[in-house]
Write an enzyme that holds these catalytic residues in place. Sequence first.
Site, PDB file in Angstrom:
ATOM      1  N   ARG A   1       0.577 -33.081  15.980  1.00 46.05           N
ATOM      2  CA  ARG A   1       0.576 -32.679  17.398  1.00 46.05           C
ATOM      3  C   ARG A   1      -0.089 -33.746  18.269  1.00 46.05           C
ATOM      4  NH1 ARG A   1      -2.691 -32.146  21.286  1.00 46.05           N
ATOM      5  NH2 ARG A   1      -4.240 -31.277  19.882  1.00 46.05           N
ATOM      6  N   ASP A   2      -1.418 -33.837  18.248  1.00 47.37           N
ATOM      7  CA  ASP A   2      -2.172 -34.794  19.055  1.00 47.37           C
ATOM      8  C   ASP A   2      -1.710 -36.229  18.774  1.00 47.37           C
ATOM      9  OD1 ASP A   2      -5.806 -35.302  19.528  1.00 47.37           O
ATOM     10  OD2 ASP A   2      -4.074 -36.210  20.485  1.00 47.37           O
TER      11      ASP A   2
ATOM     12  N   HIS B   1     -14.068 -33.529  17.477  1.00 41.88           N
ATOM     13  CA  HIS B   1     -12.778 -34.221  17.569  1.00 41.88           C
ATOM     14  C   HIS B   1     -13.055 -35.573  18.206  1.00 41.88           C
ATOM     15  CE1 HIS B   1      -8.264 -33.852  18.403  1.00 41.88           C
ATOM     16  NE2 HIS B   1      -8.589 -34.958  19.008  1.00 41.88           N
TER      17      HIS B   1
ATOM     18  N   HIS C   1     -12.518 -39.585  19.022  1.00 38.71           N
ATOM     19  CA  HIS C   1     -11.534 -40.652  19.149  1.00 38.71           C
ATOM     20  C   HIS C   1     -12.188 -41.981  18.815  1.00 38.71           C
ATOM     21  CE1 HIS C   1      -8.131 -38.566  21.605  1.00 38.71           C
ATOM     22  NE2 HIS C   1      -8.368 -38.005  20.446  1.00 38.71           N
TER      23      HIS C   1
ATOM     24  N   CYS D   1      -4.586 -44.085  22.968  1.00 39.08           N
ATOM     25  CA  CYS D   1      -5.370 -43.454  24.012  1.00 39.08           C
ATOM     26  C   CYS D   1      -4.620 -43.658  25.327  1.00 39.08           C
ATOM     27  CB  CYS D   1      -6.757 -44.072  24.077  1.00 39.08           C
ATOM     28  SG  CYS D   1      -7.756 -43.414  25.419  1.00 39.08           S
TER      29      CYS D   1
END
Lengths: 272, 325
Positions: free
Chosen positions: A20-21, A180, A182, A213
Amino acid sequence: ETSQLSGLPEFVKIVEVGPRDGLQNEKVIVPTDIKIELINRLSQTGLSVIEVTSFVSSRWVPQVAAGATEISVFGAASESFSKKNINCSIEESMGKFEEVVKSARHMNIPARGYVSCALGCPYEGIITPQKVTEVSKRLYSMGCYEISLGDTIGVGTPGSMKRMLESVMKEIPLGALAVHCHDTYGQALANILTALQMGINVVDSAVSGLGGCPYAKGASGNVATEDLIYMLNGLGLNTGVNLYKVMEAGDFICKAVNKTTNSKVAQASFRA
Amino acid sequence: MAAMTKALPRRLVGLASLRAVSTSSMDTLPKRVKIVEVGPRDGLQNEKNIVSTPVKIKLIDMLSEAGLSVIEATSFVSPKWVPQMADHAEVLKGIQKFPGVTYPVLTPNLKGFEAAVAAGAKEVSIFGAASELFTKKNINCSMEESFQRFDAILKAAQSANISVRGYVSCVLGCPYEGKISPAKVAEVTKKLYSMGCYEISLGDTIGVGTPGIMKDMLSAVMQEVPPAALAVHCHDTYGQALANTLMALQMGVSVVDSSVAGLGGCPYAQGASGNLATEDLVYMLEGLGIHTGVNLQKLLEAGNFICQALNRKTSSKVAQATCKL
Protein backbone atom coordinates in the site's frame (compact mmCIF):
# COMPACT_ATOMS: atom_id res chain seq x y z
CA GLU A 1 23.64 -16.44 16.76
CA THR A 2 22.23 -13.48 18.47
CA SER A 3 22.69 -11.40 21.54
CA GLN A 4 19.94 -10.09 23.76
CA LEU A 5 19.86 -6.49 24.82
CA SER A 6 17.97 -6.62 28.09
CA GLY A 7 14.90 -4.41 28.34
CA LEU A 8 13.78 -4.93 24.74
CA PRO A 9 10.41 -6.55 23.88
CA GLU A 10 10.71 -10.28 23.19
CA PHE A 11 8.44 -10.24 20.18
CA VAL A 12 8.10 -7.55 17.56
CA LYS A 13 5.14 -7.46 15.18
CA ILE A 14 6.09 -6.13 11.76
CA VAL A 15 3.34 -4.38 9.79
CA GLU A 16 4.25 -4.69 6.12
CA VAL A 17 3.08 -1.59 4.22
CA GLY A 18 4.89 -2.25 0.93
CA PRO A 19 1.83 -3.14 -1.15
CA ARG A 20 0.00 0.00 0.00
CA ASP A 21 2.29 2.81 1.28
CA GLY A 22 5.17 1.50 -0.83
CA LEU A 23 3.53 1.03 -4.20
CA GLN A 24 1.36 4.13 -3.75
CA ASN A 25 4.53 6.24 -3.71
CA GLU A 26 6.27 4.56 -6.62
CA LYS A 27 6.18 6.37 -9.95
CA VAL A 28 5.42 3.25 -11.95
CA ILE A 29 1.81 2.06 -11.91
CA VAL A 30 1.84 -1.58 -10.94
CA PRO A 31 -0.59 -3.96 -12.66
CA THR A 32 -3.10 -5.66 -10.39
CA ASP A 33 -1.81 -9.18 -11.02
CA ILE A 34 1.68 -8.13 -9.94
CA LYS A 35 0.26 -6.56 -6.78
CA ILE A 36 -1.60 -9.75 -5.98
CA GLU A 37 1.49 -11.87 -6.61
CA LEU A 38 3.53 -9.66 -4.30
CA ILE A 39 0.95 -9.87 -1.52
CA ASN A 40 0.68 -13.63 -1.91
CA ARG A 41 4.45 -13.98 -1.66
CA LEU A 42 4.55 -11.75 1.42
CA SER A 43 1.83 -13.88 3.00
CA GLN A 44 4.18 -16.86 2.82
CA THR A 45 7.00 -15.17 4.71
CA GLY A 46 5.44 -15.26 8.16
CA LEU A 47 4.35 -11.63 8.16
CA SER A 48 1.12 -11.44 10.13
CA VAL A 49 -0.03 -8.03 8.94
CA ILE A 50 0.19 -6.92 5.34
CA GLU A 51 -1.44 -3.64 4.55
CA VAL A 52 -3.34 -3.83 1.31
CA THR A 53 -6.06 -1.26 1.90
CA SER A 54 -6.00 2.00 0.01
CA PHE A 55 -6.84 5.38 1.49
CA VAL A 56 -10.21 5.34 3.24
CA SER A 57 -12.71 8.01 2.36
CA SER A 58 -16.20 8.35 3.78
CA ARG A 59 -17.37 5.98 1.06
CA TRP A 60 -15.72 2.98 2.62
CA VAL A 61 -18.59 0.56 2.24
CA PRO A 62 -17.34 -0.81 -1.09
CA GLN A 63 -14.05 -1.83 0.58
CA VAL A 64 -15.97 -3.79 3.16
CA ALA A 65 -18.12 -5.37 0.49
CA ALA A 66 -14.88 -6.36 -1.26
CA GLY A 67 -13.89 -8.32 1.85
CA ALA A 68 -11.64 -5.98 3.81
CA THR A 69 -10.96 -7.37 7.26
CA GLU A 70 -9.37 -4.25 8.69
CA ILE A 71 -9.40 -0.56 7.85
CA SER A 72 -7.00 2.32 8.45
CA VAL A 73 -7.64 5.99 9.04
CA PHE A 74 -4.96 8.62 8.53
CA GLY A 75 -4.77 11.57 10.88
CA ALA A 76 -1.96 14.10 11.15
CA ALA A 77 -0.36 16.04 13.99
CA SER A 78 -0.13 19.08 11.74
CA GLU A 79 -3.00 21.36 10.79
CA SER A 80 -1.28 22.42 7.52
CA PHE A 81 -0.51 18.85 6.52
CA SER A 82 -4.10 17.81 7.22
CA LYS A 83 -5.41 20.65 5.12
CA LYS A 84 -3.05 20.01 2.18
CA ASN A 85 -3.30 16.23 2.32
CA ILE A 86 -7.02 15.57 2.93
CA ASN A 87 -8.39 19.08 2.52
CA CYS A 88 -9.84 19.54 5.98
CA SER A 89 -8.77 20.58 9.48
CA ILE A 90 -7.66 18.05 12.10
CA GLU A 91 -10.95 18.55 13.96
CA GLU A 92 -13.00 17.95 10.82
CA SER A 93 -10.97 14.85 9.96
CA MET A 94 -11.50 13.42 13.43
CA GLY A 95 -15.24 13.85 12.97
CA LYS A 96 -15.14 11.86 9.74
CA PHE A 97 -12.89 9.18 11.19
CA GLU A 98 -15.19 8.76 14.17
CA GLU A 99 -18.07 7.88 11.85
CA VAL A 100 -15.95 5.41 9.94
CA VAL A 101 -14.35 3.78 12.94
CA LYS A 102 -17.60 3.44 14.86
CA SER A 103 -19.36 1.84 11.90
CA ALA A 104 -16.45 -0.49 11.30
CA ARG A 105 -16.44 -1.58 14.93
CA HIS A 106 -20.17 -2.16 14.71
CA MET A 107 -19.38 -4.66 11.96
CA ASN A 108 -16.57 -6.14 14.05
CA ILE A 109 -13.93 -4.73 11.75
CA PRO A 110 -10.86 -3.38 13.59
CA ALA A 111 -9.55 0.07 12.74
CA ARG A 112 -5.91 1.16 12.82
CA GLY A 113 -5.13 4.83 13.26
CA TYR A 114 -2.13 6.60 11.73
CA VAL A 115 -0.69 9.90 12.89
CA SER A 116 1.41 11.56 10.19
CA CYS A 117 4.12 14.15 10.83
CA ALA A 118 4.80 12.80 14.30
CA LEU A 119 8.41 14.06 14.24
CA GLY A 120 8.12 16.97 11.82
CA CYS A 121 5.99 18.46 9.05
CA PRO A 122 6.99 19.51 5.52
CA TYR A 123 4.98 22.74 5.96
CA GLU A 124 5.05 23.54 9.69
CA GLY A 125 8.50 22.24 10.52
CA ILE A 126 8.67 21.32 14.22
CA ILE A 127 5.70 19.40 15.65
CA THR A 128 5.24 19.32 19.43
CA PRO A 129 4.98 15.97 21.23
CA GLN A 130 1.86 17.36 22.91
CA LYS A 131 0.09 17.76 19.56
CA VAL A 132 1.00 14.19 18.57
CA THR A 133 -0.37 12.96 21.90
CA GLU A 134 -3.59 14.90 21.48
CA VAL A 135 -4.29 13.46 18.01
CA SER A 136 -3.26 9.93 19.02
CA LYS A 137 -5.55 10.07 22.02
CA ARG A 138 -8.49 11.13 19.83
CA LEU A 139 -7.94 8.20 17.48
CA TYR A 140 -7.48 5.75 20.34
CA SER A 141 -10.56 6.80 22.25
CA MET A 142 -12.78 6.63 19.15
CA GLY A 143 -11.88 2.96 18.91
CA CYS A 144 -8.66 2.47 16.90
CA TYR A 145 -6.97 -0.62 18.34
CA GLU A 146 -3.50 0.55 17.39
CA ILE A 147 -1.94 3.92 16.59
CA SER A 148 0.97 4.05 14.15
CA LEU A 149 3.13 7.13 14.76
CA GLY A 150 4.66 8.18 11.47
CA ASP A 151 7.81 10.16 10.80
CA THR A 152 6.34 11.07 7.45
CA ILE A 153 9.30 13.02 6.05
CA GLY A 154 11.97 11.08 7.92
CA VAL A 155 13.40 14.12 9.71
CA GLY A 156 13.30 12.57 13.16
CA THR A 157 16.37 11.55 15.15
CA PRO A 158 16.59 9.39 18.29
CA GLY A 159 16.20 12.40 20.61
CA SER A 160 13.00 13.66 18.99
CA MET A 161 11.65 10.10 18.80
CA LYS A 162 12.25 9.65 22.51
CA ARG A 163 10.59 12.94 23.47
CA MET A 164 7.55 12.23 21.30
CA LEU A 165 7.09 8.69 22.63
CA GLU A 166 7.51 9.81 26.24
CA SER A 167 4.60 12.20 25.74
CA VAL A 168 2.33 9.74 23.89
CA MET A 169 3.05 6.89 26.30
CA LYS A 170 1.59 8.94 29.14
CA GLU A 171 -1.83 8.72 27.51
CA ILE A 172 -1.85 5.54 25.42
CA PRO A 173 -0.87 2.04 26.51
CA LEU A 174 2.40 0.76 25.05
CA GLY A 175 0.70 -2.25 23.50
CA ALA A 176 -1.44 0.00 21.31
CA LEU A 177 1.46 1.90 19.75
CA ALA A 178 3.53 1.38 16.61
CA VAL A 179 6.22 3.40 14.84
CA HIS A 180 6.37 4.08 11.11
CA CYS A 181 9.76 5.54 10.29
CA HIS A 182 10.85 6.88 6.94
CA ASP A 183 14.47 6.60 5.92
CA THR A 184 14.67 9.86 3.97
CA TYR A 185 17.70 11.03 6.01
CA GLY A 186 19.01 7.55 6.85
CA GLN A 187 17.69 7.76 10.44
CA ALA A 188 15.01 5.06 10.38
CA LEU A 189 16.76 2.13 12.06
CA ALA A 190 18.37 4.33 14.72
CA ASN A 191 14.91 5.79 15.46
CA ILE A 192 13.36 2.32 15.53
CA LEU A 193 16.05 1.09 17.93
CA THR A 194 15.18 4.00 20.20
CA ALA A 195 11.48 3.08 20.06
CA LEU A 196 12.29 -0.56 20.88
CA GLN A 197 14.38 0.57 23.85
CA MET A 198 11.28 2.38 25.10
CA GLY A 199 9.21 -0.78 24.83
CA ILE A 200 7.44 -0.29 21.48
CA ASN A 201 6.91 -3.68 19.84
CA VAL A 202 5.09 -2.94 16.59
CA VAL A 203 7.05 -1.55 13.66
CA ASP A 204 5.90 -0.64 10.14
CA SER A 205 8.20 -1.23 7.16
CA ALA A 206 8.06 -1.85 3.41
CA VAL A 207 9.64 -4.72 1.46
CA SER A 208 12.63 -3.43 -0.54
CA GLY A 209 12.07 -0.02 1.03
CA LEU A 210 9.43 0.64 -1.62
CA GLY A 211 8.03 4.11 -1.87
CA GLY A 212 9.94 7.33 -2.32
CA CYS A 213 9.22 10.49 -0.40
CA PRO A 214 6.79 12.82 -2.17
CA TYR A 215 8.25 15.80 -0.27
CA ALA A 216 11.90 15.39 -1.19
CA LYS A 217 12.56 14.59 -4.83
CA GLY A 218 14.86 11.64 -5.31
CA ALA A 219 14.87 10.78 -1.64
CA SER A 220 14.08 7.40 -0.17
CA GLY A 221 10.98 6.67 1.87
CA ASN A 222 10.01 3.67 3.92
CA VAL A 223 12.51 1.66 5.92
CA ALA A 224 13.18 -1.66 4.19
CA THR A 225 11.58 -4.70 5.85
CA GLU A 226 14.68 -6.79 5.08
CA ASP A 227 16.99 -4.34 6.89
CA LEU A 228 14.58 -4.14 9.84
CA ILE A 229 14.40 -7.94 10.15
CA TYR A 230 18.19 -8.15 9.95
CA MET A 231 18.48 -5.85 12.96
CA LEU A 232 15.73 -7.59 14.94
CA ASN A 233 17.23 -11.01 14.24
CA GLY A 234 20.63 -9.74 15.37
CA LEU A 235 19.03 -8.43 18.57
CA GLY A 236 17.58 -11.86 19.28
CA LEU A 237 14.01 -10.62 19.00
CA ASN A 238 11.27 -12.87 17.58
CA THR A 239 9.36 -11.70 14.54
CA GLY A 240 8.05 -14.93 13.05
CA VAL A 241 9.24 -13.71 9.65
CA ASN A 242 11.60 -15.53 7.30
CA LEU A 243 14.13 -12.97 6.06
CA TYR A 244 15.10 -14.97 3.02
CA LYS A 245 11.51 -15.26 1.82
CA VAL A 246 11.02 -11.51 2.25
CA MET A 247 14.16 -10.95 0.20
CA GLU A 248 12.71 -13.15 -2.54
CA ALA A 249 9.45 -11.18 -2.51
CA GLY A 250 11.51 -7.98 -2.70
CA ASP A 251 13.52 -9.32 -5.60
CA PHE A 252 10.28 -10.19 -7.38
CA ILE A 253 8.68 -6.76 -7.06
CA CYS A 254 11.86 -4.89 -7.98
CA LYS A 255 12.22 -6.91 -11.16
CA ALA A 256 8.52 -6.46 -11.91
CA VAL A 257 8.68 -2.66 -11.65
CA ASN A 258 12.21 -2.45 -13.02
CA LYS A 259 13.87 -0.72 -10.09
CA THR A 260 16.81 -1.40 -7.80
CA THR A 261 16.01 -2.32 -4.24
CA ASN A 262 16.42 0.21 -1.41
CA SER A 263 17.27 -2.59 1.00
CA LYS A 264 20.95 -2.75 1.94
CA VAL A 265 20.60 -6.36 3.03
CA ALA A 266 19.25 -7.24 -0.40
CA GLN A 267 22.04 -5.27 -2.11
CA ALA A 268 24.65 -7.11 -0.09
CA SER A 269 23.11 -10.53 -0.62
CA PHE A 270 22.06 -10.60 -4.23
CA ARG A 271 24.78 -10.87 -6.77
CA ALA A 272 22.90 -9.35 -9.70
CA MET B 1 37.42 27.14 9.58
CA ALA B 2 39.29 24.96 12.00
CA ALA B 3 37.83 22.99 14.87
CA MET B 4 39.66 22.51 18.13
CA THR B 5 40.59 19.08 19.30
CA LYS B 6 40.18 18.46 22.98
CA ALA B 7 41.83 15.92 25.22
CA LEU B 8 39.08 13.84 26.81
CA PRO B 9 39.35 12.85 30.46
CA ARG B 10 39.91 9.17 31.15
CA ARG B 11 37.14 7.39 32.95
CA LEU B 12 36.25 3.79 33.52
CA VAL B 13 32.80 2.41 32.80
CA GLY B 14 31.05 0.77 35.74
CA LEU B 15 28.56 -2.08 35.51
CA ALA B 16 25.67 0.18 36.47
CA SER B 17 26.05 2.31 33.37
CA LEU B 18 26.20 -0.81 31.19
CA ARG B 19 22.83 -1.98 32.57
CA ALA B 20 21.42 1.45 31.91
CA VAL B 21 22.02 1.07 28.18
CA SER B 22 18.91 -0.96 27.50
CA THR B 23 16.58 1.65 28.96
CA SER B 24 16.27 5.01 27.39
CA SER B 25 19.72 6.46 27.95
CA MET B 26 19.75 9.55 25.79
CA ASP B 27 20.73 11.53 28.90
CA THR B 28 24.06 9.73 29.07
CA LEU B 29 25.10 10.49 25.50
CA PRO B 30 28.36 12.39 25.05
CA LYS B 31 28.05 16.18 24.65
CA ARG B 32 30.68 16.23 21.91
CA VAL B 33 31.66 13.69 19.31
CA LYS B 34 34.87 13.74 17.34
CA ILE B 35 34.30 12.57 13.78
CA VAL B 36 37.24 10.92 12.02
CA GLU B 37 36.71 11.42 8.30
CA VAL B 38 38.09 8.45 6.35
CA GLY B 39 36.66 9.26 2.91
CA PRO B 40 39.94 10.33 1.27
CA ARG B 41 41.64 7.09 2.36
CA ASP B 42 39.27 4.22 3.22
CA GLY B 43 36.63 5.67 0.91
CA LEU B 44 38.69 6.36 -2.20
CA GLN B 45 40.76 3.21 -1.73
CA ASN B 46 37.64 1.14 -2.27
CA GLU B 47 36.29 3.07 -5.23
CA LYS B 48 36.81 1.60 -8.70
CA ASN B 49 37.54 4.87 -10.49
CA ILE B 50 40.97 6.43 -9.93
CA VAL B 51 40.89 10.14 -9.17
CA SER B 52 43.69 12.58 -9.87
CA THR B 53 45.97 14.11 -7.24
CA PRO B 54 44.46 17.61 -7.56
CA VAL B 55 40.97 16.17 -7.01
CA LYS B 56 42.13 14.35 -3.88
CA ILE B 57 43.78 17.51 -2.57
CA LYS B 58 40.69 19.60 -3.26
CA LEU B 59 38.48 17.05 -1.50
CA ILE B 60 40.62 17.12 1.61
CA ASP B 61 40.74 20.94 1.60
CA MET B 62 36.94 21.09 1.31
CA LEU B 63 36.62 18.65 4.20
CA SER B 64 38.94 20.82 6.30
CA GLU B 65 36.75 23.81 5.43
CA ALA B 66 33.70 21.84 6.57
CA GLY B 67 35.07 21.76 10.11
CA LEU B 68 36.25 18.17 10.42
CA SER B 69 39.11 17.94 12.88
CA VAL B 70 40.60 14.60 11.79
CA ILE B 71 40.86 13.69 8.11
CA GLU B 72 42.62 10.51 7.08
CA ALA B 73 44.48 11.76 4.05
CA THR B 74 46.12 8.83 2.32
CA SER B 75 47.94 5.54 2.68
CA PHE B 76 51.69 4.94 2.37
CA VAL B 77 51.19 1.52 0.88
CA SER B 78 52.87 0.10 -2.22
CA PRO B 79 51.22 1.39 -5.42
CA LYS B 80 51.39 -2.18 -6.66
CA TRP B 81 48.69 -3.14 -4.14
CA VAL B 82 46.64 0.02 -4.05
CA PRO B 83 47.04 2.11 -7.22
CA GLN B 84 44.53 4.69 -5.96
CA MET B 85 46.98 5.67 -3.21
CA ALA B 86 50.09 5.83 -5.42
CA ASP B 87 50.26 9.63 -5.06
CA HIS B 88 50.43 9.53 -1.26
CA ALA B 89 53.43 11.81 -0.86
CA GLU B 90 52.10 14.45 -3.28
CA VAL B 91 48.70 14.45 -1.58
CA LEU B 92 50.16 14.88 1.88
CA LYS B 93 52.46 17.65 0.73
CA GLY B 94 49.79 19.32 -1.40
CA ILE B 95 46.93 19.69 1.10
CA GLN B 96 46.38 22.79 3.19
CA LYS B 97 47.17 22.03 6.82
CA PHE B 98 44.43 23.82 8.77
CA PRO B 99 45.33 24.71 12.36
CA GLY B 100 43.85 22.30 14.86
CA VAL B 101 43.16 19.66 12.21
CA THR B 102 45.14 16.42 12.01
CA TYR B 103 45.79 14.45 8.84
CA PRO B 104 46.72 10.87 9.79
CA VAL B 105 48.03 8.53 7.09
CA LEU B 106 48.04 4.76 6.93
CA THR B 107 51.40 3.05 7.32
CA PRO B 108 51.31 -0.74 6.95
CA ASN B 109 55.02 -1.21 7.66
CA LEU B 110 58.20 0.57 8.69
CA LYS B 111 59.08 1.48 5.12
CA GLY B 112 55.73 3.18 4.69
CA PHE B 113 56.15 4.90 8.04
CA GLU B 114 59.51 6.35 7.06
CA ALA B 115 58.15 7.58 3.74
CA ALA B 116 55.22 9.16 5.57
CA VAL B 117 57.46 11.01 8.00
CA ALA B 118 59.65 12.21 5.14
CA ALA B 119 56.51 13.61 3.48
CA GLY B 120 55.61 15.51 6.64
CA ALA B 121 53.18 13.19 8.45
CA LYS B 122 52.53 14.01 12.10
CA GLU B 123 50.18 11.10 12.77
CA VAL B 124 49.94 7.58 11.37
CA SER B 125 47.48 4.68 11.52
CA ILE B 126 48.15 0.96 11.79
CA PHE B 127 45.69 -1.82 11.02
CA GLY B 128 45.29 -4.91 13.16
CA ALA B 129 42.47 -7.44 13.08
CA ALA B 130 40.62 -9.61 15.56
CA SER B 131 40.80 -12.53 13.14
CA GLU B 132 43.75 -14.76 12.30
CA LEU B 133 42.42 -15.70 8.87
CA PHE B 134 41.63 -12.10 7.94
CA THR B 135 45.14 -11.04 8.92
CA LYS B 136 46.62 -13.79 6.79
CA LYS B 137 44.50 -12.97 3.74
CA ASN B 138 44.74 -9.20 4.13
CA ILE B 139 48.40 -8.60 5.01
CA ASN B 140 49.84 -12.05 4.45
CA CYS B 141 51.15 -12.81 7.91
CA SER B 142 49.95 -14.14 11.28
CA MET B 143 48.52 -11.90 13.99
CA GLU B 144 51.68 -12.39 16.03
CA GLU B 145 53.88 -11.28 13.13
CA SER B 146 51.63 -8.27 12.53
CA PHE B 147 52.16 -7.15 16.13
CA GLN B 148 55.89 -7.37 15.63
CA ARG B 149 55.59 -5.08 12.60
CA PHE B 150 53.45 -2.65 14.57
CA ASP B 151 55.90 -2.67 17.43
CA ALA B 152 58.64 -1.50 15.07
CA ILE B 153 56.44 1.33 13.84
CA LEU B 154 55.36 2.33 17.33
CA LYS B 155 58.91 2.47 18.60
CA ALA B 156 59.98 4.60 15.65
CA ALA B 157 56.91 6.80 16.11
CA GLN B 158 57.68 7.36 19.74
CA SER B 159 61.20 8.52 18.95
CA ALA B 160 59.89 10.89 16.29
CA ASN B 161 57.05 12.20 18.49
CA ILE B 162 54.43 10.93 16.06
CA SER B 163 50.97 9.84 17.30
CA VAL B 164 49.71 6.43 16.26
CA ARG B 165 46.08 5.41 15.89
CA GLY B 166 45.33 1.70 15.94
CA TYR B 167 42.54 -0.02 14.02
CA VAL B 168 41.04 -3.41 14.78
CA SER B 169 39.21 -4.98 11.84
CA CYS B 170 36.44 -7.59 12.01
CA VAL B 171 35.28 -6.67 15.51
CA LEU B 172 31.70 -7.80 14.91
CA GLY B 173 32.37 -10.55 12.37
CA CYS B 174 34.85 -11.81 9.81
CA PRO B 175 34.29 -12.67 6.14
CA TYR B 176 36.36 -15.86 6.63
CA GLU B 177 35.95 -16.87 10.27
CA GLY B 178 32.35 -15.73 10.80
CA LYS B 179 31.71 -14.99 14.48
CA ILE B 180 34.41 -13.17 16.39
CA SER B 181 34.48 -13.36 20.18
CA PRO B 182 34.35 -10.10 22.16
CA ALA B 183 37.21 -11.45 24.27
CA LYS B 184 39.42 -11.68 21.20
CA VAL B 185 38.61 -8.10 20.23
CA ALA B 186 39.40 -6.97 23.78
CA GLU B 187 42.72 -8.82 23.67
CA VAL B 188 43.85 -7.21 20.41
CA THR B 189 42.62 -3.77 21.44
CA LYS B 190 44.43 -3.97 24.75
CA LYS B 191 47.60 -4.99 23.00
CA LEU B 192 47.53 -2.08 20.58
CA TYR B 193 46.73 0.33 23.40
CA SER B 194 49.52 -0.90 25.63
CA MET B 195 51.95 -0.78 22.70
CA GLY B 196 51.32 2.96 22.48
CA CYS B 197 48.34 3.69 20.23
CA TYR B 198 46.53 6.73 21.65
CA GLU B 199 43.20 5.66 20.20
CA ILE B 200 41.81 2.40 18.87
CA SER B 201 39.15 2.36 16.16
CA LEU B 202 36.96 -0.75 16.32
CA GLY B 203 35.81 -1.66 12.85
CA ASP B 204 32.78 -3.65 11.76
CA THR B 205 34.62 -4.37 8.52
CA ILE B 206 31.85 -6.24 6.71
CA GLY B 207 28.96 -4.43 8.39
CA VAL B 208 27.36 -7.57 9.80
CA GLY B 209 26.99 -6.25 13.34
CA THR B 210 23.76 -5.30 15.05
CA PRO B 211 23.32 -3.21 18.24
CA GLY B 212 23.30 -6.11 20.72
CA ILE B 213 26.54 -7.53 19.33
CA MET B 214 28.08 -4.04 19.34
CA LYS B 215 27.14 -3.71 23.00
CA ASP B 216 28.65 -7.10 23.93
CA MET B 217 31.87 -6.30 22.11
CA LEU B 218 32.22 -2.86 23.68
CA SER B 219 31.43 -4.24 27.15
CA ALA B 220 34.36 -6.63 26.83
CA VAL B 221 36.73 -4.04 25.37
CA MET B 222 35.86 -1.37 27.93
CA GLN B 223 37.01 -3.63 30.71
CA GLU B 224 40.53 -3.37 29.27
CA VAL B 225 40.72 0.03 27.61
CA PRO B 226 39.14 3.32 28.74
CA PRO B 227 36.14 4.45 26.61
CA ALA B 228 37.82 7.79 25.86
CA ALA B 229 40.50 5.93 23.89
CA LEU B 230 37.96 4.09 21.74
CA ALA B 231 36.29 4.84 18.43
CA VAL B 232 33.83 2.90 16.28
CA HIS B 233 34.09 2.42 12.54
CA CYS B 234 30.82 0.97 11.29
CA HIS B 235 30.14 -0.20 7.77
CA ASP B 236 26.67 0.13 6.35
CA THR B 237 26.70 -3.01 4.21
CA TYR B 238 23.48 -4.29 5.85
CA GLY B 239 22.07 -0.87 6.75
CA GLN B 240 23.04 -1.23 10.43
CA ALA B 241 25.75 1.41 10.73
CA LEU B 242 23.84 4.28 12.31
CA ALA B 243 21.94 2.05 14.76
CA ASN B 244 25.24 0.43 15.79
CA THR B 245 26.87 3.83 16.14
CA LEU B 246 23.98 5.02 18.33
CA MET B 247 24.51 2.01 20.59
CA ALA B 248 28.21 2.82 20.84
CA LEU B 249 27.38 6.40 21.85
CA GLN B 250 25.00 5.07 24.51
CA MET B 251 27.90 2.97 25.80
CA GLY B 252 30.12 6.01 26.18
CA VAL B 253 32.13 6.03 22.94
CA SER B 254 32.62 9.58 21.66
CA VAL B 255 34.74 9.13 18.53
CA VAL B 256 33.14 7.91 15.30
CA ASP B 257 34.67 7.17 11.91
CA SER B 258 32.69 7.88 8.75
CA SER B 259 33.20 8.67 5.08
CA VAL B 260 31.87 11.64 3.12
CA ALA B 261 29.09 10.53 0.73
CA GLY B 262 29.52 7.03 2.17
CA LEU B 263 32.44 6.51 -0.21
CA GLY B 264 33.93 3.07 -0.53
CA GLY B 265 32.12 -0.10 -1.37
CA CYS B 266 32.60 -3.35 0.46
CA PRO B 267 35.19 -5.56 -1.24
CA TYR B 268 33.60 -8.66 0.32
CA ALA B 269 30.03 -8.24 -0.95
CA GLN B 270 29.70 -7.24 -4.57
CA GLY B 271 27.46 -4.24 -5.10
CA ALA B 272 27.12 -3.62 -1.41
CA SER B 273 27.73 -0.32 0.29
CA GLY B 274 30.59 0.27 2.69
CA ASN B 275 31.27 3.15 5.04
CA LEU B 276 28.72 5.08 7.05
CA ALA B 277 28.09 8.42 5.33
CA THR B 278 29.43 11.38 7.30
CA GLU B 279 26.45 13.53 6.29
CA ASP B 280 23.98 11.02 7.76
CA LEU B 281 26.04 10.73 10.94
CA VAL B 282 26.22 14.51 11.36
CA TYR B 283 22.45 14.74 10.79
CA MET B 284 21.81 12.34 13.66
CA LEU B 285 24.32 13.97 16.01
CA GLU B 286 22.93 17.45 15.32
CA GLY B 287 19.42 16.15 15.95
CA LEU B 288 20.65 14.80 19.29
CA GLY B 289 22.17 18.15 20.20
CA ILE B 290 25.68 16.71 20.18
CA HIS B 291 28.47 19.08 19.13
CA THR B 292 30.59 18.02 16.15
CA GLY B 293 32.09 21.25 14.83
CA VAL B 294 31.02 20.24 11.33
CA ASN B 295 29.15 22.51 8.90
CA LEU B 296 26.71 20.15 7.18
CA GLN B 297 26.17 22.41 4.19
CA LYS B 298 29.92 22.57 3.43
CA LEU B 299 30.19 18.84 3.98
CA LEU B 300 27.41 18.25 1.45
CA GLU B 301 29.35 20.38 -1.03
CA ALA B 302 32.46 18.25 -0.53
CA GLY B 303 30.41 15.10 -1.05
CA ASN B 304 28.83 16.51 -4.18
CA PHE B 305 32.27 17.45 -5.53
CA ILE B 306 33.84 14.01 -5.06
CA CYS B 307 30.80 12.16 -6.41
CA GLN B 308 30.94 14.20 -9.59
CA ALA B 309 34.67 13.51 -9.88
CA LEU B 310 34.06 9.80 -9.38
CA ASN B 311 31.03 9.82 -11.65
CA ARG B 312 28.90 8.08 -9.07
CA LYS B 313 25.83 8.79 -7.00
CA THR B 314 26.21 9.59 -3.34
CA SER B 315 25.46 6.91 -0.76
CA SER B 316 24.36 9.51 1.76
CA LYS B 317 20.61 9.64 2.31
CA VAL B 318 20.84 13.22 3.59
CA ALA B 319 22.58 14.22 0.36
CA GLN B 320 19.93 12.40 -1.70
CA ALA B 321 17.12 14.13 0.18
CA THR B 322 18.67 17.56 -0.05
CA CYS B 323 19.60 17.50 -3.72
CA LYS B 324 16.75 18.80 -5.79
CA LEU B 325 17.58 17.51 -9.25
